[in-house]
Design an enzyme around this catalytic site. Structure first.
Site, PDB file in Angstrom:
ATOM      1  N   CYS A  40     121.256   4.103   6.228  1.00  0.00           N
ATOM      2  CA  CYS A  40     120.104   3.934   5.341  1.00  0.00           C
ATOM      3  C   CYS A  40     119.083   2.988   5.972  1.00  0.00           C
ATOM      4  O   CYS A  40     119.451   1.892   6.415  1.00  0.00           O
ATOM      5  CB  CYS A  40     120.569   3.383   3.998  1.00  0.00           C
ATOM      6  N   LYS A  49      96.369  40.373   2.502  1.00  0.00           N
ATOM      7  CA  LYS A  49      96.940  39.027   2.332  1.00  0.00           C
ATOM      8  C   LYS A  49      96.234  38.042   3.252  1.00  0.00           C
ATOM      9  O   LYS A  49      96.078  38.305   4.443  1.00  0.00           O
ATOM     10  CB  LYS A  49      98.427  39.066   2.723  1.00  0.00           C
ATOM     11  N   GLU A  66      89.539  42.797  -6.370  1.00  0.00           N
ATOM     12  CA  GLU A  66      90.047  41.774  -7.290  1.00  0.00           C
ATOM     13  C   GLU A  66      90.785  40.691  -6.520  1.00  0.00           C
ATOM     14  O   GLU A  66      91.187  40.901  -5.387  1.00  0.00           O
ATOM     15  CB  GLU A  66      91.066  42.407  -8.265  1.00  0.00           C
ATOM     16  N   TYR A  72      95.496  42.902 -14.958  1.00  0.00           N
ATOM     17  CA  TYR A  72      94.731  43.669 -13.969  1.00  0.00           C
ATOM     18  C   TYR A  72      95.053  45.149 -13.902  1.00  0.00           C
ATOM     19  O   TYR A  72      94.560  45.837 -13.029  1.00  0.00           O
ATOM     20  CB  TYR A  72      94.918  43.039 -12.588  1.00  0.00           C
ATOM     21  N   ASP A 132      98.851  34.869  -7.265  1.00  0.00           N
ATOM     22  CA  ASP A 132     100.167  34.586  -6.703  1.00  0.00           C
ATOM     23  C   ASP A 132     101.057  34.007  -7.797  1.00  0.00           C
ATOM     24  O   ASP A 132     101.139  32.798  -7.984  1.00  0.00           O
ATOM     25  CB  ASP A 132     100.004  33.578  -5.558  1.00  0.00           C
ATOM     26  N   CYS A 146     121.985   7.920   0.508  1.00  0.00           N
ATOM     27  CA  CYS A 146     122.542   6.595   0.706  1.00  0.00           C
ATOM     28  C   CYS A 146     123.447   6.334  -0.505  1.00  0.00           C
ATOM     29  O   CYS A 146     122.964   6.347  -1.644  1.00  0.00           O
ATOM     30  CB  CYS A 146     121.431   5.552   0.770  1.00  0.00           C
ATOM     31  N   CYS A 191     121.242  -1.034  -2.656  1.00  0.00           N
ATOM     32  CA  CYS A 191     120.122  -0.553  -1.844  1.00  0.00           C
ATOM     33  C   CYS A 191     118.818  -0.793  -2.616  1.00  0.00           C
ATOM     34  O   CYS A 191     118.596  -0.199  -3.673  1.00  0.00           O
ATOM     35  CB  CYS A 191     120.341   0.920  -1.540  1.00  0.00           C
ATOM     36  N   CYS A 207     119.119  -0.368   3.681  1.00  0.00           N
ATOM     37  CA  CYS A 207     120.246  -1.277   3.471  1.00  0.00           C
ATOM     38  C   CYS A 207     121.338  -1.119   4.522  1.00  0.00           C
ATOM     39  O   CYS A 207     122.329  -1.855   4.493  1.00  0.00           O
ATOM     40  CB  CYS A 207     120.837  -1.082   2.070  1.00  0.00           C
ATOM     41  N   LYS A 242      94.090  38.578  -5.702  1.00  0.00           N
ATOM     42  CA  LYS A 242      95.535  38.844  -5.793  1.00  0.00           C
ATOM     43  C   LYS A 242      96.204  37.546  -6.257  1.00  0.00           C
ATOM     44  O   LYS A 242      96.341  36.593  -5.487  1.00  0.00           O
ATOM     45  CB  LYS A 242      96.075  39.283  -4.438  1.00  0.00           C
TER      46      LYS A 242
HETATM   47  S1  IVH Z   1      97.679  46.003  -9.129  1.00  0.00           S
HETATM   48  C1  IVH Z   1     100.425  49.777  -9.028  1.00  0.00           C
HETATM   49  N1  IVH Z   1      96.189  43.853  -9.013  1.00  0.00           N
HETATM   50  O1  IVH Z   1     100.765  41.915  -6.368  1.00  0.00           O
HETATM   51  C2  IVH Z   1      99.695  48.550  -8.659  1.00  0.00           C
HETATM   52  N2  IVH Z   1      98.489  43.627  -8.476  1.00  0.00           N
HETATM   53  O2  IVH Z   1     102.097  43.175  -4.031  1.00  0.00           O
HETATM   54  C3  IVH Z   1      99.777  47.519  -9.644  1.00  0.00           C
HETATM   55  N3  IVH Z   1      99.172  41.319  -7.981  1.00  0.00           N
HETATM   56  O3  IVH Z   1     103.230  43.759  -8.032  1.00  0.00           O
HETATM   57  C4  IVH Z   1      99.402  46.182  -9.148  1.00  0.00           C
HETATM   58  N4  IVH Z   1      97.204  40.399  -8.285  1.00  0.00           N
HETATM   59  O4  IVH Z   1     102.482  41.498  -9.033  1.00  0.00           O
HETATM   60  C5  IVH Z   1      97.422  44.357  -8.834  1.00  0.00           C
HETATM   61  N5  IVH Z   1      94.732  42.033  -9.020  1.00  0.00           N
HETATM   62  C6  IVH Z   1      95.965  42.526  -8.854  1.00  0.00           C
HETATM   63  C7  IVH Z   1      97.063  41.719  -8.490  1.00  0.00           C
HETATM   64  C8  IVH Z   1      98.317  42.311  -8.296  1.00  0.00           C
HETATM   65  C9  IVH Z   1      98.474  40.180  -7.980  1.00  0.00           C
HETATM   66  C10 IVH Z   1     100.611  41.391  -7.652  1.00  0.00           C
HETATM   67  C11 IVH Z   1     101.413  42.273  -8.554  1.00  0.00           C
HETATM   68  C12 IVH Z   1     101.967  43.356  -7.677  1.00  0.00           C
HETATM   69  C13 IVH Z   1     101.936  42.706  -6.339  1.00  0.00           C
HETATM   70  C14 IVH Z   1     101.855  43.738  -5.248  1.00  0.00           C
END
Ligand code: IVH
Length: 683
Positions: free
Chosen positions: A406, A312, A113, A225, A117, A424, A430, A409, A115
């Site tokens: 500045c 990451k 999946e 998720y 942010d 400033c 200015c 001015c 991740k």
């Molecule tokens: S699963 C027990 N799936 O990443 C595991 N987390 O560093 C539950 N996050 O706390 C998390 N995308 O806030 C999961 N596809 C994804 C995610 C995800 C972002 C975040 C989430 C988690 C953190 C972990």
């Protein structure tokens, strides 16, 4: 309509609106126009107002917001909110996969999946209704942000279909799409506030706002998720999410099932590149064991599940040459150092400039002109310089000395305790500060004098006609006619000549005249008091009603107002303590600018246009444009400056620009003449 009819109609409307919300915000496949949708929602709002006892707690009207949370209640998580083990290399993923195979054998399927942010959130549903939304907090307990989360349109307040457990939790990530983030930061900059560093911070800041109506405007979104707990009628994680999708949750389209390591690496490589094309930020991928029984067998460490891991992405980095540094002066006097770089390709765009933020950062990096610098585009949208390649430093250039005066001015800069920026202090002398304040004063959300836009303020300033906003109201036909200026061509723009002929001058003077109708909250915003943005101005005005009352308020009284903390309060007090500002206010008052809130009821003639937004454009026979605008408001409608898909009608007079008409036609916005409009009022 009697109570029984109202009850039926409320149920029908609620279901219909829920369906449209889901089609629009989750499936991105609407089946009605925004106008039709707004009409349905308005009808529901009206009915719930008339029969408050019939309003359901999960009614779609909740998504407009309005509830205030002064302090967020701490709630313990039923299942702790764990984090995921982080990895940064393919090697680590190989180790993860080998560990799993050792523990449970060869037959393992994974789900990969994105991740997301953003900010983690846990939603609890009982009998298909959203009961509670809690942030991660320390993992054991978090903040109850239910009222705010209810305003997020893609989150179902009532689930679709059936087959969901009587009570369950679903977890996901609240995110702010790039487009909303950009809009929000532009507004913050215009309000003299620090912009948010990245969409994640902006999402988290938005979620913690006290006024849910404000949260509703922020356009947060969420992806889900994970369903914790073991009472689920499914065998795999994938099935859980597919079922959740059918209940109305927004589940990413980009999750895939994989069997082999190669498939996992393919997914990873694809998204390491493709992430820049997404309309929101992701910071990696997550790999999960799909089978729920296998997940149970693998169990958890103290911090994270053994059945999942995250990879990451490295922020994309390049090196390029630092050519020079510009010091820019903003409307508030804040100095921003901006690095000019040798243009370089980074994460899908050509980067020419990067922010250096402030003096401390320049010093910490010890960056010098001519250096090869590392530029990174991580979660942030604006690239930043994160270091210097010292080995490539040939000669020994001098350290960059942050300017002490500045650049515009010459006034010595100062810096207050606890602030990172230098300022400033020459507010009244200015040029970029004076012009910046005037530009802000005339801007659309402030006094909306659009006839003074596009460089005209600069001409007035250069000719010594305006120094502060009160001077605008002394302008006359004779002082304006014949002024002109040629703007030189730049890399991005062609040469442009502006000259003040009769028509331009008439437009300017009309615009200034009309601004006398602008409501007090917008006038207060227009004054450009630091930290007093649109929302704060509205809160102040609805609390104090008049300028007099506001000026009499002391620190404690100011802090009592919703959303106003000490920082804002002190800024307001300091602004009113200046004699020069008091003189400006006196002059504005003498010219008839609104400095008191006009009671709505006095001007409210009907609700005929409630919920409708109008763009008024062109010249009319029976009304002036302002009269039309006032009439619209008096009947409950709203005026906006430009056409979008949300506009209900375009009121078109003679000489309306063809562009406006084309846009309205393209977006299916009905075009009305003033006769149509009059008929609409008589209906
Ligand atoms: S699963 C027990 N799936 O990443 C595991 N987390 O560093 C539950 N996050 O706390 C998390 N995308 O806030 C999961 N596809 C994804 C995610 C995800 C972002 C975040 C989430 C988690 C953190 C972990």
């Amino acid at each position: 309509m009697d109570r029984i009819q109202a009850k039926k109609r409320i149920a029908v409307l609620s279901d219909e609106i829920r369906l449209h919300n889901h089609r629009y915000y989750v499936l991105s496949a609407p089946i009605v126009s925004d106008f039709e949708f707004d009409m349905l929602l308005e009808e529901l709002i009206r009915l719930e107002k008339a029969f408050p006892e019939l309003a359901e707690p999960d009614s779609p009207t909740q998504q407009v917001g309005g509830g205030i949370t002064k302090e967020f209640r701490q709630v313990q998580h039923k299942y702790p909110m764990l984090s995921l083990g982080n990895t940064y290399s393919e090697e680590d993923i190989r180790d993860f996969e080998e560990r799993i195979h050792k523990l449970i054998g060869d037959e393992v399927e994974y789900v990969c999946e994105l991740k997301f942010d953003g900010v983690a959130i846990g939603l609890t549903y009982r009998h298909g209704r959203l009961m509670q939304a809690v942030t991660r907090g320390d993992g054991v307990s978090g903040d109850d942000v239910t009222t705010n989360v209810k305003t997020i349109r893609s989150i179902p307040l009532k689930l679709h279909g059936n087959g969901f457990p009587e009570e369950f939790e679903i977890r996901g990530e609240l995110i702010l799409p790039h487009s909303s983030f950009k809009r929000m930061n532009e507004q913050r900059l215009a309000d003299g506030e620090e912009p948010f560093a990245n969409p994640r911070n902006a999402a988290s800041g938005s979620l913690k706002m006290q006024d849910s109506a404000e949260v509703s405007k922020r356009k947060l979104d969420g992806f889900f998720y994970y369903l914790p707990g073991n009472n689920l009628p499914f065998k795999t994680h994938y099935e859980c999410l597919i079922a959740a999708r059918s209940w109305g949750f927004k589940i990413s389209d980009y999750m895939v099932r994989c069997k082999t390591r190669e498939e996992i690496f393919d997914y990873l490589k694809t998204w390491d590149k493709a992430r820049y094309e997404l309309p929101f930020d992701i910071d990696g991928i997550v790999i999960k064991v799909n089978d729920l029984r296998q997940q149970e067998m693998l169990g958890y460490t103290a911090k994270s599940p053994r059945w999942a891991i995250s990879y990451k992405f490295k922020a994309e980095q390049v090196t390029t040459k630092l050519l020079s540094i510009d010091f820019q002066v903003g409307r508030t006097g804040a100095i921003t150092p901006v690095a000019n770089l040798q243009p370089v390709q980074l994460a899908g765009t050509v980067v020419k400039r990067a922010s250096l933020h402030n003096a401390d950062i320049i010093q910490a990096l010890d960056v010098r002109i001519g250096d090869l610098v590392y530029v990174e585009k991580g979660g942030e949208i604006i690239p930043k310089i994160i270091g210097v390649d010292l080995e490539k430093r040939m000669t020994d250039p001098l350290p960059i000395v942050f300017i002490s005066d500045c650049p515009e001015c010459g006034t010595p800069l100062n810096r207050s305790e606890g602030e990172s920026a230098w300022y400033c202090p020459n507010e009244d002398g200015c040029p970029p500060q004076i012009k910046g304040k005037l530009e802000h004063f005339i801007s659309r959300k402030a006094m909306n004098i659009d006839s003074l836009g596009e460089g005209k303020i600069e001409i007035l300033y250069d000719n010594g006609l305006v120094h502060n906003c009160a001077d605008l109201y002394d302008l006359t036909f004779d002082s304006l006619i014949g002024l002109e200026k040629t703007h030189e061509a730049t890399e991005d723009k062609k040469e442009k000549k502006i000259s003040f002929r009769e028509k331009t001058v008439a437009n300017i003077l009309n615009g200034i005249e009309s601004s006398k109708l602008v409501s007090f909250d917008r006038v207060l915003y227009a004054l450009g008091i630091r930290f007093v943005g649109e929302t704060v101005a509205k809160k102040l005005v609805s609390h104090f009603y008049s300028l007099e009352k506001l000026m009499q308020a002391d620190l404690l009284e100011l802090i009592e107002v919703e959303e106003i903390g000490e920082k804002i309060a002190r800024s307001i007090l300091s602004w009113f303590s200046s004699q020069k500002n008091i003189d400006i206010l006196r002059r504005l008052r003498s010219k008839g600018i609104q400095l008191t809130m006009i009671e709505q009821d006095n001007t409210r003639l009907s609700d005929k246009l409630a919920g409708l937004t109008f763009v008024v454009s062109g010249v009319f026979e029976n009304f002036s444009r302002d009269e039309l605008k006032r009439t619209i408001e008096a009947h409950g409608g709203k005026n906006i400056g430009s056409i979008s898909s949300k506009t209900s009608c375009l009121l078109a007079g003679d000489n309306m620009g063809p562009e406006k008409r084309r846009k309205a036609e393209k977006l299916n916005v009905p075009i009305l003449s003033e006769i149509d409009f009059l008929k609409m009022l008589q209906e």
